[in-house]
Design a protein around this motif. Structure first.
Motif, PDB file in Angstrom:
ATOM      1  N   TYR A   1       0.686  -1.054   0.073  1.00 55.01           N
ATOM      2  CA  TYR A   1       0.251  -0.111  -0.003  1.00 55.01           C
ATOM      3  C   TYR A   1       1.366   1.071  -0.312  1.00 55.01           C
ATOM      4  O   TYR A   1       0.078   2.073  -0.937  1.00 55.01           O
ATOM      5  CB  TYR A   1      -0.922  -0.177   1.178  1.00 55.01           C
ATOM      6  CG  TYR A   1      -1.909  -0.993   1.542  1.00 55.01           C
ATOM      7  CD1 TYR A   1      -3.177  -0.689  -0.050  1.00 55.01           C
ATOM      8  CD2 TYR A   1      -1.938  -1.717   1.856  1.00 55.01           C
ATOM      9  CE1 TYR A   1      -4.331  -1.445   0.286  1.00 55.01           C
ATOM     10  CE2 TYR A   1      -3.415  -3.047   2.119  1.00 55.01           C
ATOM     11  CZ  TYR A   1      -4.145  -2.621   0.922  1.00 55.01           C
ATOM     12  OH  TYR A   1      -5.708  -3.386   0.409  1.00 55.01           O
ATOM     13  N   MET A   5      -4.844   4.465   5.771  1.00 49.55           N
ATOM     14  CA  MET A   5      -4.480   3.229   7.221  1.00 49.55           C
ATOM     15  C   MET A   5      -3.725   2.281   5.926  1.00 49.55           C
ATOM     16  O   MET A   5      -5.143   1.946   6.205  1.00 49.55           O
ATOM     17  CB  MET A   5      -5.294   4.365   8.277  1.00 49.55           C
ATOM     18  CG  MET A   5      -4.460   3.084   9.268  1.00 49.55           C
ATOM     19  SD  MET A   5      -4.981   3.149  10.630  1.00 49.55           S
ATOM     20  CE  MET A   5      -6.761   2.640  10.399  1.00 49.55           C
ATOM     21  N   ALA A   6      -2.850   1.628   6.265  1.00 54.47           N
ATOM     22  CA  ALA A   6      -3.240   0.332   6.687  1.00 54.47           C
ATOM     23  C   ALA A   6      -3.091  -0.375   8.084  1.00 54.47           C
ATOM     24  O   ALA A   6      -2.458   0.512   8.439  1.00 54.47           O
ATOM     25  CB  ALA A   6      -2.094  -0.002   5.631  1.00 54.47           C
ATOM     26  N   HIS A   7      -3.934  -1.434   7.741  1.00 51.35           N
ATOM     27  CA  HIS A   7      -3.632  -1.670   9.650  1.00 51.35           C
ATOM     28  C   HIS A   7      -3.815  -3.747   9.498  1.00 51.35           C
ATOM     29  O   HIS A   7      -4.549  -4.215   8.666  1.00 51.35           O
ATOM     30  CB  HIS A   7      -5.010  -1.869  10.010  1.00 51.35           C
ATOM     31  CG  HIS A   7      -5.086  -2.079  11.349  1.00 51.35           C
ATOM     32  ND1 HIS A   7      -4.737  -1.401  12.733  1.00 51.35           N
ATOM     33  CD2 HIS A   7      -5.299  -3.278  12.124  1.00 51.35           C
ATOM     34  CE1 HIS A   7      -4.593  -2.092  13.543  1.00 51.35           C
ATOM     35  NE2 HIS A   7      -5.396  -3.244  13.676  1.00 51.35           N
ATOM     36  N   ALA A   8      -2.017  -3.938   9.669  1.00 48.12           N
ATOM     37  CA  ALA A   8      -2.375  -5.806   9.582  1.00 48.12           C
ATOM     38  C   ALA A   8      -2.582  -6.246  10.805  1.00 48.12           C
ATOM     39  O   ALA A   8      -2.342  -6.217  12.547  1.00 48.12           O
ATOM     40  CB  ALA A   8      -0.756  -6.108   9.275  1.00 48.12           C
ATOM     41  N   SER A  12     -12.850  -5.727  -3.352  1.00 47.72           N
ATOM     42  CA  SER A  12     -12.676  -5.665  -2.284  1.00 47.72           C
ATOM     43  C   SER A  12     -13.613  -5.968  -2.009  1.00 47.72           C
ATOM     44  O   SER A  12     -14.901  -5.321  -2.312  1.00 47.72           O
ATOM     45  CB  SER A  12     -11.774  -4.382  -2.010  1.00 47.72           C
ATOM     46  OG  SER A  12     -12.430  -3.202  -2.027  1.00 47.72           O
ATOM     47  N   THR A  13     -14.005  -6.421  -0.505  1.00 48.47           N
ATOM     48  CA  THR A  13     -14.997  -6.013   0.533  1.00 48.47           C
ATOM     49  C   THR A  13     -14.712  -5.186   1.168  1.00 48.47           C
ATOM     50  O   THR A  13     -13.511  -5.150   1.775  1.00 48.47           O
ATOM     51  CB  THR A  13     -14.915  -7.289   0.991  1.00 48.47           C
ATOM     52  OG1 THR A  13     -15.832  -8.630   0.735  1.00 48.47           O
ATOM     53  CG2 THR A  13     -16.202  -7.207   2.667  1.00 48.47           C
ATOM     54  N   ARG A  14     -15.909  -4.189   1.249  1.00 49.81           N
ATOM     55  CA  ARG A  14     -15.444  -3.056   2.160  1.00 49.81           C
ATOM     56  C   ARG A  14     -16.523  -2.846   2.769  1.00 49.81           C
ATOM     57  O   ARG A  14     -17.648  -2.801   2.655  1.00 49.81           O
ATOM     58  CB  ARG A  14     -14.749  -1.521   0.999  1.00 49.81           C
ATOM     59  CG  ARG A  14     -16.124  -1.552  -0.036  1.00 49.81           C
ATOM     60  CD  ARG A  14     -15.667  -0.934  -0.879  1.00 49.81           C
ATOM     61  NE  ARG A  14     -16.174  -0.421  -2.237  1.00 49.81           N
ATOM     62  CZ  ARG A  14     -17.504   0.425  -2.301  1.00 49.81           C
ATOM     63  NH1 ARG A  14     -17.634   1.139  -1.468  1.00 49.81           N
ATOM     64  NH2 ARG A  14     -17.890   0.409  -3.886  1.00 49.81           N
ATOM     65  N   THR A  52      -4.850  -8.219   6.293  1.00 48.14           N
ATOM     66  CA  THR A  52      -4.278  -6.235   6.019  1.00 48.14           C
ATOM     67  C   THR A  52      -5.762  -5.358   6.107  1.00 48.14           C
ATOM     68  O   THR A  52      -5.884  -5.959   4.874  1.00 48.14           O
ATOM     69  CB  THR A  52      -3.447  -5.906   5.817  1.00 48.14           C
ATOM     70  OG1 THR A  52      -2.006  -7.362   5.629  1.00 48.14           O
ATOM     71  CG2 THR A  52      -2.647  -4.568   5.109  1.00 48.14           C
ATOM     72  N   THR A  53      -5.734  -4.692   6.568  1.00 46.61           N
ATOM     73  CA  THR A  53      -7.166  -4.061   5.854  1.00 46.61           C
ATOM     74  C   THR A  53      -6.289  -2.517   5.366  1.00 46.61           C
ATOM     75  O   THR A  53      -5.661  -2.112   5.560  1.00 46.61           O
ATOM     76  CB  THR A  53      -7.985  -3.464   6.214  1.00 46.61           C
ATOM     77  OG1 THR A  53      -7.834  -2.834   8.034  1.00 46.61           O
ATOM     78  CG2 THR A  53      -9.088  -5.266   7.331  1.00 46.61           C
ATOM     79  N   TYR A  54      -6.908  -1.740   4.680  1.00 47.72           N
ATOM     80  CA  TYR A  54      -6.676  -0.126   3.976  1.00 47.72           C
ATOM     81  C   TYR A  54      -7.808   0.612   4.339  1.00 47.72           C
ATOM     82  O   TYR A  54      -9.096   0.475   3.549  1.00 47.72           O
ATOM     83  CB  TYR A  54      -6.116  -0.194   2.491  1.00 47.72           C
ATOM     84  CG  TYR A  54      -5.923   0.999   2.023  1.00 47.72           C
ATOM     85  CD1 TYR A  54      -5.158   1.843   2.392  1.00 47.72           C
ATOM     86  CD2 TYR A  54      -6.902   1.735   1.272  1.00 47.72           C
ATOM     87  CE1 TYR A  54      -4.917   2.817   2.379  1.00 47.72           C
ATOM     88  CE2 TYR A  54      -6.126   2.680   0.517  1.00 47.72           C
ATOM     89  CZ  TYR A  54      -5.655   4.015   0.911  1.00 47.72           C
ATOM     90  OH  TYR A  54      -5.121   5.166   1.345  1.00 47.72           O
ATOM     91  N   ARG A 101     -11.049  -1.153   3.108  1.00 44.08           N
ATOM     92  CA  ARG A 101     -11.926  -2.607   2.732  1.00 44.08           C
ATOM     93  C   ARG A 101     -10.303  -3.611   2.787  1.00 44.08           C
ATOM     94  O   ARG A 101      -9.281  -3.394   3.459  1.00 44.08           O
ATOM     95  CB  ARG A 101     -11.582  -1.938   1.003  1.00 44.08           C
ATOM     96  CG  ARG A 101     -10.265  -1.193   0.863  1.00 44.08           C
ATOM     97  CD  ARG A 101     -10.973  -1.060  -0.512  1.00 44.08           C
ATOM     98  NE  ARG A 101      -9.279   0.427  -1.518  1.00 44.08           N
ATOM     99  CZ  ARG A 101      -8.162  -0.468  -1.224  1.00 44.08           C
ATOM    100  NH1 ARG A 101      -7.896  -1.585  -1.689  1.00 44.08           N
ATOM    101  NH2 ARG A 101      -7.304   1.177  -1.833  1.00 44.08           N
ATOM    102  N   GLY A 102     -10.771  -5.166   3.419  1.00 43.96           N
ATOM    103  CA  GLY A 102     -10.004  -6.156   3.533  1.00 43.96           C
ATOM    104  C   GLY A 102      -9.959  -6.780   1.669  1.00 43.96           C
ATOM    105  O   GLY A 102      -9.815  -6.023   0.259  1.00 43.96           O
ATOM    106  N   ASP A 103      -8.753  -7.756   2.174  1.00 44.89           N
ATOM    107  CA  ASP A 103      -8.222  -8.249   0.914  1.00 44.89           C
ATOM    108  C   ASP A 103      -9.898  -9.260   0.078  1.00 44.89           C
ATOM    109  O   ASP A 103     -10.070  -9.632   0.880  1.00 44.89           O
ATOM    110  CB  ASP A 103      -7.501  -9.001   1.331  1.00 44.89           C
ATOM    111  CG  ASP A 103      -5.593  -8.280   0.973  1.00 44.89           C
ATOM    112  OD1 ASP A 103      -6.357  -7.061   0.384  1.00 44.89           O
ATOM    113  OD2 ASP A 103      -4.437  -8.871   1.276  1.00 44.89           O
ATOM    114  N   LYS A 104      -9.255  -9.594  -0.769  1.00 44.04           N
ATOM    115  CA  LYS A 104     -10.123 -10.441  -1.641  1.00 44.04           C
ATOM    116  C   LYS A 104     -10.245 -11.762  -0.595  1.00 44.04           C
ATOM    117  O   LYS A 104      -8.606 -11.965  -0.344  1.00 44.04           O
ATOM    118  CB  LYS A 104      -9.633 -10.573  -3.040  1.00 44.04           C
ATOM    119  CG  LYS A 104     -10.261  -9.310  -3.105  1.00 44.04           C
ATOM    120  CD  LYS A 104     -10.785  -9.246  -4.795  1.00 44.04           C
ATOM    121  CE  LYS A 104     -11.079 -10.191  -5.766  1.00 44.04           C
ATOM    122  NZ  LYS A 104     -11.337  -9.934  -7.040  1.00 44.04           N
TER     123      LYS A 104
END
Lengths: 342, 342, 342, 342
Positions: free
Chosen positions: A144, A257-260, B275-277, D268-270, D277-280
């Motif tokens: 990202y 923001m990216a959040h793991a 994506s899923t949002r 990881t979400t953004y 949004r989350g990853d697929k």
């Protein structure tokens, strides 16, 4: 990152030196890499019985010089106690072996810098084992950032808590929480942000076990990072999170923001009369970072086989140590400490 | 917390002084409380037209002394600019009115302490408007703590980021980020943990808008809290989170962790080809804390009607100010600052 | 949807007929609407004591004809038992009153159609109380659909499970699970998809309490919906989900999927040594749909005051009944049943 | 489930017959199992070049009889087209080889039953490749059920949607959606619930691509399951979910519900200005079930080496086919179909 094409490529011949916990982690992963030939397993307490324990090993030896003396060995993995890292690194580099060395790269600064010099002169590959760099979730944050979706970085937050404190024996020879535990977070802070830390400030104490305090260490730390580009960060560490291994990173910037989040044992939840509950985070580092441990080796072998730069260098190893040293000094002085003053 | 039985209980007669943004927030909530009679709406710029705008108001007046002079008025709500809080508090207390006062309770320390003394002597109720104490999510953390499920508190983490910086006009008369924005976090830190802060250390800077810096303020802050019981905490503030109003709290202890996440506009997610949002967090404080604003008034009116202690006292208001002052000093000196030295 | 401007607009004068559970739900919400004058509260068991219980009511009466006879009353809310709906609707329509009627609009088809005819002729507004249409989460799905983000609709899935079965007394006069419980899901299926159902097929049985079976009803149902546009859907109902009121909807199409999840008591999770657990879903319909109940009234009053169409019409009420009847027939016959054959 | 001790145990010698997509999936996993000797790779289009492609293979052959003739081969993996499964199974069983056979076990009922008989008589192990049984998330549901936390099972819900329809070529020889795609869901329905299905009812159609309809198949199906113990279930299938491979299972009972959610590419979400949004979900079955494919082989080899029952038997393979056949008939007739009538 990890390249499955590895399995169909040219072979690499290696030796593992030191078969404690981490040596065994690597051995297990190496079994899954058909192109890697484990020519040697070396440990000062090795016995003949080890042939059965490590059936893939070509030879079981006690003296690492034997490994270095074999011209067929292209790379060695140093999984011995930290204080032995510099000398073995020097010996291996002089023998022309590529080196994968566990973190930290050493305890003594003079020894470390000497080893670093020899490695540079010998033109061998040297990768330090900051495995978390190879975790796909943390890499996703970097993605990202590289795509410009974070924008100007402003705040980095790392939560890094162990499920259980180590044994007191381990604590005593660990080099302290910053050198043993936070060092991973210092490295991942640099990796995730792509920025260098200027100063640190530490709040912390003994909150879990007085014995840790008696051993001269602390068990809980909240470290503030001042980056050279102006952004700020925090790392909170605990030696004991009863709910499990807690490893989260959040990078906040002008564009997003990216959040793991944590990796759980399964995606399955249970809704009962009391609550809906999820599975616990993966038990500890061996579980959470199982793929990362695999991937870091693949990355190292690819760097050796293709003569490309390693993804986690000796310099990275030294910089993480400097941060750990600065953190320790901040805890002792109650002051903000500049990393370059270490 | 909020007691719907209020609606069937005895009436309370009040006056609102100051009809800026927050005065209107309260007016809107008061409309939903059939037992509250808004005898007065008072504002120095009020006009006759306001009868239509505020149909529930008994009288529209310009001079707050009129409100205080009316023996039927049991309580006043002070929604005027901060620098007017202490004098109006003194006047209202001397007139025997119970007081709901917006935060902060004042800017000038001498004025604040004088007002505090008068309130004490007058035996009127005084509640300060730290509305977040009445958010059900944060209260849930307190529930867990009270039930003993946190155990010994060790780490408190507060994320508090606004979606947009305020106008430069507002910035200039806000008293600075710590007095205007972080003050809520200082109060909620005390409320959620049930502990007092001993010292603070601040990292921060101007990362969003240089004009904020030119006005002598910062827009990003990372504050470390040293609590008297040894636990540590951090508050990270930003004046601009592009993804929306970010209000999260996490309390970590020897027995477990409670974590209050953001409140989103809906529970509905959309899964598209990218994506899923999820929906964004509720827009800003008026949305996120809509129920909290309602509940704090119900709590105050119940305290008045039943002669019970208020849930957020004048002392709480002063303590939050001390923390804001200590934070400012830490930013200026680069040192950890003890709150009692302020 | 809900329009807060309502509070500053013209007044509306109403009467509530029937003060059982749902009548009280509406009364509570009406208290929060300063522009609504509750001229009458009517119930056959009303006593003089009710003045205290319902202080906002102008008059407490036993005979609903009194309410209808008052020329000031603009609208009535019918909250009486279902079998009384049609006759009261007819009387109210003939008296020129706008009508908000709880679901279902009746039990007897002839009576319902007669009432429907009278309402049409009388040109009064008639809104049926399918409150879930006013839930913001479900509306969010409709938003996505209206924005074209679902594309061609293909699969609709509704989970609708109660936390506890009703009393056996209630079960016996409920009209059966399809008329009492699934009727909400039939309506929301039409609302969320914007499509009409052609046929239904039911699988179900008595899995929770044999007494429900003895009363001639079932407690668990899985209903397949065949829509006229070709899409398919399923509704799964249970009278008892031990983990709480479970209300989820998912709309899947060629361009994406929208999924409305449960609304929990708070966003706060607790991570303990066993697991990380979230709060339970809001207790039951009074909690989960608290805003929806409020919003449906605001919507109705706006339709009356502004002479705009209601958002949930008599036809909608009839169509949901037809679906319930078809479902019942499918359960009895084990066959797929066309709605138009009912 | 998967047993890493495998790596240190006795060796097993195998042959892979059929090197299409799934044969290659298995080859990749076998590379990671140092105790497995791939004595043969067999494919009718194999060439000498394949030595480089499959360096771990002892011999590359075209005729599977060669594999069966080698006394050292303990087990064969049948990865050939479905119509060849029965004959090869018979030949392998008669040759005394243990058999891992991909799903479905065949197309023709007579052939299948004949093969089944021979396998029984030959006392060889036979495992069918329903890999999803080895997914840790689905196994977690079974854990909860085995621990009694589901109670009486009442509703099972399976969502199983592919990211993309297969090629029209594949569709034509797939045996239809029920035999090709839903068959996995039929098996996992039995596995997760531990119960047998009595009847099925299908709603479905061509919603994605008319060409699929022209080929005599459908692309969207909603299947109702009537279990012998009275519980009901639904499986919704789509050949195209634009948001990715959607594999969720929910088991609801008198004591609670277990729900396995999708596995995403990362945790990881953004959060950007539009949304969080989350990853697929992981791309498709090769990614989502990567560990399951590995684990099913480990399970099979352990059964062979330790002479224990296989975890997914020939009977399981036949039962899933019966369900697929019943579903097809239900679609054709519009009626509920009893499985035993097939």
């Amino acid at each position: 990152m990890a390249d499955s094409s590895l399995f169909t490529k040219k072979k690499i011949t290696i030796g593992i030196i030191g078969m404690g916990r981490i040596g065994n982690v690597h051995y297990k992963n190496l079994q899954k890499m058909p192109n890697v030939e484990i020519a040697y397993i070396c440990d000062i307490v090795a016995t003949n019985e080890w042939n059965k324990k490590y059936p893939l090993a070509g030879k079981i030896v006690k003296d690492y010089h034997e490994v270095l003396a074999d011209a067929n060995v292209q790379a060695v993995m140093l999984c011995v106690p930290t204080d032995l890292h510099p000398q073995m690194t020097i010996d291996a580099a002089r023998a022309g072996k590529n080196i994968f060395c566990e973190k930290p790269v050493g305890f003594d600064d003079n020894e470390i810098l000497k080893a670093f010099k020899v490695v540079k002169e010998s033109h061998v590959k040297f990768q330090v084992g900051f495995n978390r760099r190879f975790d796909k979730n943390f890499r996703r944050i970097v993605d990202y950032r590289n795509q410009g979706q974070i924008g100007d970085e402003q705040i980095l937050k790392i939560t890094s808590r162990d499920p259980e404190p180590p044994s007191m024996d381990y604590v005593k020879r660990s080099g302290g929480i910053f050198m043993d535990m936070t060092i991973h977070d210092f490295d991942i802070a640099r990796f995730v942000s792509g920025e260098e830390v200027d100063s640190v400030f530490v709040a912390g104490g003994v909150m879990i076990d007085p014995k840790i305090g008696e051993a001269g260490d602390i068990d809980t730390a909240l470290t503030t990072l001042f980056f050279k580009n102006g952004m700020v960060g925090s790392i909170d560490n605990s030696r004991k999170a009863v709910y499990g291994y807690d490893q989260r990173i959040e990078l906040f910037g002008s564009k997003g923001m990216a959040h793991a989040d944590n990796v759980l044992n399964s995606t399955t939840t249970y809704s009962g009369s009391e609550s809906t509950r999820g599975d616990k985070p993966m038990l500890f580092f061996l579980q959470r970072y199982v793929d990362a441990y695999f991937n870091e080796l693949v990355s190292f072998f690819n760097a050796v086989l293709n003569d490309t730069p390693v993804e986690c260098s000796f310099e990275d190893g030294i910089k993480a140590i400097r941060l750990a040293q600065a953190a320790k000094k901040s805890l002792e002085t109650g002051q903000k400490v500049k990393v370059q003053d270490i």
